[in-house]
Structures are given as C-alpha cells and as structure tokens.
Design a protein around this motif. Structure first.
Motif, mmCIF file in Angstrom:
data_model
loop_
_atom_site.group_PDB
_atom_site.id
_atom_site.type_symbol
_atom_site.label_atom_id
_atom_site.label_comp_id
_atom_site.label_asym_id
_atom_site.label_seq_id
_atom_site.Cartn_x
_atom_site.Cartn_y
_atom_site.Cartn_z
ATOM 1 N N ALA A 189 11.634 9.161 4.487
ATOM 2 C CA ALA A 189 10.639 8.902 5.578
ATOM 3 C C ALA A 189 9.648 7.709 5.418
ATOM 4 O O ALA A 189 9.505 7.178 6.459
ATOM 5 C CB ALA A 189 10.003 10.311 5.917
ATOM 6 N N ALA A 190 8.903 7.592 4.264
ATOM 7 C CA ALA A 190 8.144 6.717 4.170
ATOM 8 C C ALA A 190 8.869 5.125 4.249
ATOM 9 O O ALA A 190 8.008 4.306 4.617
ATOM 10 C CB ALA A 190 7.287 6.729 2.691
ATOM 11 N N TYR A 191 9.892 5.045 3.760
ATOM 12 C CA TYR A 191 10.792 3.667 3.612
ATOM 13 C C TYR A 191 11.177 3.460 5.172
ATOM 14 O O TYR A 191 11.764 2.210 5.386
ATOM 15 C CB TYR A 191 11.561 3.597 2.912
ATOM 16 N N SER A 192 11.407 4.410 6.055
ATOM 17 C CA SER A 192 12.149 4.275 7.223
ATOM 18 C C SER A 192 10.900 3.758 8.224
ATOM 19 O O SER A 192 9.722 3.691 8.079
ATOM 20 C CB SER A 192 12.439 5.659 7.851
ATOM 21 N N LYS A 193 11.694 3.108 9.443
ATOM 22 C CA LYS A 193 10.735 2.650 10.269
ATOM 23 C C LYS A 193 10.534 3.441 11.452
ATOM 24 O O LYS A 193 11.283 4.348 11.930
ATOM 25 C CB LYS A 193 11.478 1.380 11.047
#
Length: 165
Positions: free
Chosen positions: A161-165
């Motif tokens: 989730a943190a790496y997703s846009k």
C-alpha cells in the motif's frame, strides 16, 4: 493450471516448499503443542500433517500405490528438531518419487483415497493446494500467539500500500 511436464513442476513445487520453510523457521520451539482450542491440530500437528500427507497419501497415490497416511501425532516426531527433521526427510522421500515421473506419467490415472479417479497431474495440483491451505493455517496460528511471520512474497500488505500510487 495444468501440469504438463515434470521438469517445470519440480522447480515450481520447490518454491512452494521454500515459502513453507520460511514460515516454519519462525515457529517458536516451545509452541509446537499450542492449538487454538482443545481437540484441534496443534502447530506441531500441522507441520507433521503437511509432511505426512504429502509422503504417505499424495506421493503413494502418485506412485500408483494405496495411501498409507495414518495421522500426524507426536508419535511420529516430538520436539522442534525432530519435527523439522521429519518434515524435511519425508519431503525428500516424496521428491524422489516425483523426480522419477515422466511427462507421460502425469497423464496416467490415479485413484485417490476417496475413490476418485483423475490424472496424476491433477492430484499433484491438489497436493500443492493442500500445502498452501495448511501453511495459511500456520500463519493464522502464529499470528494468534504473537509471532511475527515473514511476508509471503517479500512485502507486507502495508508495504504494498505504501509503494502503490
């Protein structure tokens, strides 16, 4: 997914087992006898079950023999070291049976303990699904007792989730 060659199945199954082994590496030795309620599989039972059912039900059936699965109790291996050694030994015995298969053997019919008849490749697929099912149970068991478990594919859901846009 259809398994069409033994040469592609073996490395795939090795990866499935590697994920299971990463999880087993975080099992606290003093938690093997823990179960979420009386009468249910303990953590040790789950580990012995994955090993025993692979070797004595799936591999025997794949080899054209009758299942000789007879449970997963402490009488088979007790204590952290013996349980992990049992797990590895039975897997190697199973892999020797699988390595001896030809691509043609994958299409051969086998009869399951439930008296269903199917191609060997479908029984092998069921074996993979069975291991994944019990690995998932171990993830839940370990989380219930507060053990930090390894992410399945390298990242936790929070990291994705943190790496997703």
């Amino acid at each position: 997914m259809e398994i069409t060659t033994i040469s592609t199945f073996l490395p795939y199954y090795d990866k499935i087992r590697e994920r299971t082994k990463r999880l087993l590496a975080v099992v606290p030795p003093d938690s093997l006898d823990w179960a979420y309620m009386p009468g249910k599989f303990t953590i040790g039972d789950e580990i012995r079950h994955i090993a025993t059912i692979e070797r004595y039900m799936f591999a025997e059936t794949i080899a054209g023999r009758l299942s000789i699965y007879n449970g997963c109790g402490k009488d088979l291996a007790d204590g952290y070291g013996p349980v992990m050694e049992y797990f590895d030994r039975l897997h190697e015995e199973s892999m020797a049976i699988f390595r001896a298969l030809s691509d043609e053997d994958l299409q051969r019919k086998c009869t399951t303990p439930g008296n269903a008849t199917m191609p060997v490749w479908k029984w092998m697929r069921a074996m993979v699904e069975h291991e994944i099912h019990h690995r998932a149970q171990l993830y839940i068991y370990l989380n219930m007792i507060g053990v930090k478990t390894p992410p399945m594919f390298g990242l936790t859901a929070e990291e994705v989730a943190a790496y997703s846009k």
